[in-house]
Design a protein around this motif. Structure first.
Motif, PDB file in Angstrom:
ATOM      1  N   VAL A 209       0.794  -1.124  -0.331  1.00  0.00           N
ATOM      2  CA  VAL A 209      -0.225  -0.277   0.179  1.00  0.00           C
ATOM      3  C   VAL A 209       1.061   1.044  -0.039  1.00  0.00           C
ATOM      4  O   VAL A 209       0.497   1.700  -0.251  1.00  0.00           O
ATOM      5  CB  VAL A 209      -1.350  -0.342   1.030  1.00  0.00           C
ATOM      6  N   GLY A 210       2.359   1.206   0.450  1.00  0.00           N
ATOM      7  CA  GLY A 210       3.124   2.525   1.211  1.00  0.00           C
ATOM      8  C   GLY A 210       2.440   3.556   1.853  1.00  0.00           C
ATOM      9  O   GLY A 210       1.287   3.002   3.107  1.00  0.00           O
ATOM     10  N   ASN A 211       2.534   4.723   1.730  1.00  0.00           N
ATOM     11  CA  ASN A 211       1.617   6.089   2.492  1.00  0.00           C
ATOM     12  C   ASN A 211       0.288   6.306   2.025  1.00  0.00           C
ATOM     13  O   ASN A 211       0.586   6.636   0.948  1.00  0.00           O
ATOM     14  CB  ASN A 211       2.564   6.817   2.207  1.00  0.00           C
ATOM     15  N   LEU A 212      -0.911   5.693   2.858  1.00  0.00           N
ATOM     16  CA  LEU A 212      -1.996   5.654   3.261  1.00  0.00           C
ATOM     17  C   LEU A 212      -2.521   6.587   2.655  1.00  0.00           C
ATOM     18  O   LEU A 212      -2.138   7.192   3.914  1.00  0.00           O
ATOM     19  CB  LEU A 212      -2.772   4.375   3.804  1.00  0.00           C
ATOM     20  N   HIS A 213      -3.335   7.891   1.897  1.00  0.00           N
ATOM     21  CA  HIS A 213      -3.803   8.290   2.350  1.00  0.00           C
ATOM     22  C   HIS A 213      -5.656   8.800   1.728  1.00  0.00           C
ATOM     23  O   HIS A 213      -5.984   7.352   1.424  1.00  0.00           O
ATOM     24  CB  HIS A 213      -4.014   9.473   0.725  1.00  0.00           C
ATOM     25  N   HIS A 214      -6.796   8.872   2.796  1.00  0.00           N
ATOM     26  CA  HIS A 214      -7.685   8.796   2.383  1.00  0.00           C
ATOM     27  C   HIS A 214      -8.522  10.118   2.474  1.00  0.00           C
ATOM     28  O   HIS A 214      -8.409  11.046   2.756  1.00  0.00           O
ATOM     29  CB  HIS A 214      -8.363   8.872   3.769  1.00  0.00           C
ATOM     30  N   HIS A 215      -9.123  10.166   1.224  1.00  0.00           N
ATOM     31  CA  HIS A 215     -10.082  11.521   0.497  1.00  0.00           C
ATOM     32  C   HIS A 215     -12.222  10.753   0.832  1.00  0.00           C
ATOM     33  O   HIS A 215     -12.148   9.945  -0.136  1.00  0.00           O
ATOM     34  CB  HIS A 215     -10.032  11.547  -0.695  1.00  0.00           C
ATOM     35  N   ALA A 216     -12.935  11.299   1.760  1.00  0.00           N
ATOM     36  CA  ALA A 216     -13.798  10.928   1.720  1.00  0.00           C
ATOM     37  C   ALA A 216     -14.886  11.745   0.508  1.00  0.00           C
ATOM     38  O   ALA A 216     -15.961  11.327   0.721  1.00  0.00           O
ATOM     39  CB  ALA A 216     -14.568  11.806   3.323  1.00  0.00           C
ATOM     40  N   LEU A 217     -14.523  12.354  -0.267  1.00  0.00           N
ATOM     41  CA  LEU A 217     -15.476  13.350  -1.402  1.00  0.00           C
ATOM     42  C   LEU A 217     -16.555  13.984  -0.763  1.00  0.00           C
ATOM     43  O   LEU A 217     -17.033  14.258  -1.814  1.00  0.00           O
ATOM     44  CB  LEU A 217     -15.819  12.147  -2.609  1.00  0.00           C
ATOM     45  N   GLY A 218     -16.100  14.619   0.376  1.00  0.00           N
ATOM     46  CA  GLY A 218     -17.697  15.250   0.828  1.00  0.00           C
ATOM     47  C   GLY A 218     -18.757  14.550   1.334  1.00  0.00           C
ATOM     48  O   GLY A 218     -19.424  15.079   1.729  1.00  0.00           O
ATOM     49  N   LEU A 219     -18.377  13.497   1.386  1.00  0.00           N
ATOM     50  CA  LEU A 219     -18.925  12.179   2.119  1.00  0.00           C
ATOM     51  C   LEU A 219     -19.194  12.715   3.918  1.00  0.00           C
ATOM     52  O   LEU A 219     -20.014  11.307   4.378  1.00  0.00           O
ATOM     53  CB  LEU A 219     -18.997  11.136   1.856  1.00  0.00           C
ATOM     54  N   ASP A 220     -18.817  12.878   3.803  1.00  0.00           N
ATOM     55  CA  ASP A 220     -17.963  12.461   5.249  1.00  0.00           C
ATOM     56  C   ASP A 220     -19.709  12.512   6.508  1.00  0.00           C
ATOM     57  O   ASP A 220     -19.195  11.814   7.607  1.00  0.00           O
ATOM     58  CB  ASP A 220     -17.460  14.448   6.465  1.00  0.00           C
ATOM     59  N   SER A 221     -20.247  13.683   6.406  1.00  0.00           N
ATOM     60  CA  SER A 221     -21.562  13.893   7.163  1.00  0.00           C
ATOM     61  C   SER A 221     -22.108  12.507   7.158  1.00  0.00           C
ATOM     62  O   SER A 221     -22.469  11.786   8.202  1.00  0.00           O
ATOM     63  CB  SER A 221     -22.539  14.903   7.092  1.00  0.00           C
ATOM     64  N   TRP A 222     -22.210  11.849   5.445  1.00  0.00           N
ATOM     65  CA  TRP A 222     -23.080  10.434   5.318  1.00  0.00           C
ATOM     66  C   TRP A 222     -22.218   9.715   5.813  1.00  0.00           C
ATOM     67  O   TRP A 222     -23.121   9.190   6.844  1.00  0.00           O
ATOM     68  CB  TRP A 222     -23.093  10.508   3.714  1.00  0.00           C
ATOM     69  N   LEU A 223     -20.962   9.406   6.625  1.00  0.00           N
ATOM     70  CA  LEU A 223     -20.168   8.363   7.309  1.00  0.00           C
ATOM     71  C   LEU A 223     -20.119   8.605   8.348  1.00  0.00           C
ATOM     72  O   LEU A 223     -20.973   7.082   8.222  1.00  0.00           O
ATOM     73  CB  LEU A 223     -18.705   8.260   5.540  1.00  0.00           C
ATOM     74  N   ALA A 224     -20.740   9.590   9.064  1.00  0.00           N
ATOM     75  CA  ALA A 224     -20.549   9.727  10.286  1.00  0.00           C
ATOM     76  C   ALA A 224     -22.218   8.926  10.527  1.00  0.00           C
ATOM     77  O   ALA A 224     -22.160   8.644  11.962  1.00  0.00           O
ATOM     78  CB  ALA A 224     -20.633  10.973  10.415  1.00  0.00           C
ATOM     79  N   ALA A 225     -23.266   8.622   9.742  1.00  0.00           N
ATOM     80  CA  ALA A 225     -24.220   8.193  10.714  1.00  0.00           C
ATOM     81  C   ALA A 225     -24.462   6.894   9.968  1.00  0.00           C
ATOM     82  O   ALA A 225     -25.269   6.316  10.595  1.00  0.00           O
ATOM     83  CB  ALA A 225     -25.194   9.235   9.550  1.00  0.00           C
ATOM     84  N   GLN A 226     -23.367   5.991   9.358  1.00  0.00           N
ATOM     85  CA  GLN A 226     -23.236   5.007   8.735  1.00  0.00           C
ATOM     86  C   GLN A 226     -22.797   4.414  10.131  1.00  0.00           C
ATOM     87  O   GLN A 226     -21.718   4.388  10.968  1.00  0.00           O
ATOM     88  CB  GLN A 226     -23.272   4.383   7.802  1.00  0.00           C
ATOM     89  N   GLU A 227     -22.788   2.778  10.491  1.00  0.00           N
ATOM     90  CA  GLU A 227     -22.609   1.866  10.951  1.00  0.00           C
ATOM     91  C   GLU A 227     -22.472   0.438  10.588  1.00  0.00           C
ATOM     92  O   GLU A 227     -22.744  -0.244   9.573  1.00  0.00           O
ATOM     93  CB  GLU A 227     -23.779   0.900  12.210  1.00  0.00           C
ATOM     94  N   THR A 228     -20.322   0.947  10.760  1.00  0.00           N
ATOM     95  CA  THR A 228     -19.710  -0.589   9.628  1.00  0.00           C
ATOM     96  C   THR A 228     -19.191  -1.492  10.180  1.00  0.00           C
ATOM     97  O   THR A 228     -18.890  -2.617   9.783  1.00  0.00           O
ATOM     98  CB  THR A 228     -18.507   0.387   9.287  1.00  0.00           C
TER      99      THR A 228
END
Length: 508
Positions: A209-228
């Protein structure tokens, strides 16, 4: 001369992890929540990837973009268009297929062509002067080895001196498991979109994987409401389990732990477990071992209370202790078997490791008050399968251990998995290759047992113990590197990481 200078970019990685299939199914719902199309979401992903690549390799002037025949390739087309618009020389290779591209990937390809871009066949001779490769060949849907044409491109990219940035996941890495069934991209960096998949953190992930980066693409609030249902744990969270102690606390407040093991020739194992427990904050630690082990252990660490293991001392110690740990150096002879037979019916919180696990594999039982800490070889014996089967799906293997044996299972390795009967599942994002040396598992057993004695739940003790263990090793690696790291080297840095309230003071 090609300049591969990389600029380090601080990466913010979320603590929630999504099963790969669930995330793919959720992308449409996520886009709808923002009122945007999947193509617009793809453009956001391409923009994020271009920004990471350009910032990390600002001197790279000729990018090779490898595009597959799916949405991962669509991301590649977006990156290519943005790079060309920024004045970068772009060579784009695309795989052919009888099937049409997905709609949004087709839009991205058309946008690249309309901007004057050229699509080359995948089998062309690569031009000279390439100083960055962007991998958009295969996405998170891979479940088997890449086909020959893709494997050839992967091998070519790995053999090329230019660094590779992977879009979403290195091609060839299975998103759910971290397995690599065939050829796989060895990325210098990976930028993943929306949410993390398990395969980015466990299995063979750290190799590729190397140096891992993440971008939520503006979906932060939607993701926060989900249970994983799956969580990532790292050193930044230690304070939640390890608050400052009350000024009036005494040793009895921090747990009485008995550790059983150390057959002939293995005094070191039980000594390391005992000292690790002290360094992790256990109030009182008693060691039951062979009589000949007592002098060297007390000499090395006089704070340990060391006694000969006899039926009487074992019975008395089980009554005295708050927590029981058994296994380091226990052996599989009658001496160890008899001790385990006495311990197995104890109703207090327990940790079983090493030969306790090997004996358990011979006579399986299910207990709800027990933490098991197998490495892949021990897990294979416990589940009567091969190590390859364990490593092919580490999350599933940990869940199978819990289903069969109860309690909490800690499947050790790069990207340690912790599973419990409640269904909670965690991946440990701490530790390094320096920990591939003898005695590290004994130290981990001591840390987890000490936290269990300090009244953490079995699951939390396992999680926090694994994080503290890995974080202590990471501090050492940052100072000295990974080669030559010893298990006992962790004791000083361990004391630091289990006191997260203490502010670091840099030495001159």
């Amino acid at each position: 001369m090609t300049d591969h200078t990389v600029k380090k970019i601080p990466a913010s990685i979320p603590h929630s992890i999504w099963p790969a299939d669930a995330l793919r199914r959720a992308e449409k719902e996520a886009a709808d929540s923002l009122g945007i199309t999947l193509y617009e979401l793809m453009c956001r992903a391409g923009d994020a990837a271009f920004s990471v690549a350009h910032e990390a390799y600002p001197r790279a002037t000729h990018w090779l973009i490898l595009c597959g025949h799916g949405n991962n390739g669509g991301d590649g087309y977006v990156v290519a268009r943005l790079a060309a618009a920024a004045g970068i020389n772009v060579t784009l290779l695309a795989l052919e297929s009888d099937k049409p591209l997905p709609e949004e990937a087709s839009e991205a390809r058309d946008a690249w062509l309309n901007a004057g871009g050229v699509i080359h066949a995948a089998d062309i001779v690569w031009p000279e002067g390439i100083d960055l490769i962007v991998d958009g060949l295969l996405g998170t849907g891979l479940k088997q080895a890449p086909r020959d044409k893709v494997a050839t491109l992967i091998d070519h990219a790995n053999a090329h001196p230019a660094p590779v940035i992977a879009l979403d996941i290195p091609s060839g890495l299975v998103a759910q498991t971290g397995a690599t069934p065939g050829a796989v991209i060895h990325a210098a960096a990976t930028i993943t979109f929306i949410a993390l998949n398990p395969g980015l953190l466990t299995g063979k992930a750290r190799d590729v994987v190397g140096n891992l980066h993440h971008h939520a693409l503006g979906l932060d609030s939607w993701l926060a409401a989900q249970e994983t249902g799956i969580a990532r744990f790292d050193a930044s969270q230690l304070a939640r389990w390890l608050p400052p102690r009350r000024p009036t606390s005494h040793k009895g407040d921090h747990g009485k732990l008995v550790i059983i093991g150390g057959d002939r020739g293995t005094a070191g194992a039980i000594r390391m477990t005992g000292e690790a427990a002290l360094r992790a904050g256990a109030g009182l630690v008693r060691v039951l071992t062979r009589i000949e082990n007592i002098p060297p252990i007390i000499t090395a660490r006089p704070e340990l209370m060391v006694h000969e293991l006899t039926p009487q001392s074992l019975e008395e110690s089980l009554a005295w202790a708050d927590v029981v740990a058994i296994g380091p150096g226990l052996g599989q002879q009658e001496w160890g078997k008899k001790a385990l037979q006495k311990v197995e019916n104890c109703r207090k919180p327990m940790l079983w490791d090493a030969d306790a696990l090997n004996l358990l594999a011979i006579n399986p039982d299910k207990r709800h008050n027990r933490i098991l800490t197998p490495h892949p070889g021990e897990a294979a014996r416990l589940l009567n399968c091969s190590v390859a089967e364990i490593e092919s799906d580490r999350l599933l293997s940990a869940q199978r251990l819990v289903k069969r044996y109860g309690g909490v299972a800690v499947l050790k390795g790069a990207g340690t998995i912790v599973a419990c009967e409640s269904g909670a599942l965690g991946i440990i994002d701490a530790g390094n290759a320096g920990m591939a040396s003898g005695g590290m598992g004994d130290v981990l057993s001591g840390i987890i047992s000490a936290l269990l004695a300090q009244k953490l739940t079995p699951y939390d003790a396992a999680i926090a113990g694994c994080v503290a263990h890995g974080a202590a090793a990471d501090r050492l690696a940052a100072q000295y590197g990974t080669r030559g790291m010893l298990a006992t080297d962790l004791f000083d840095t361990l004391r630091r990481v289990v006191n997260p309230d203490v502010i670091d003071v840099e030495n001159d």
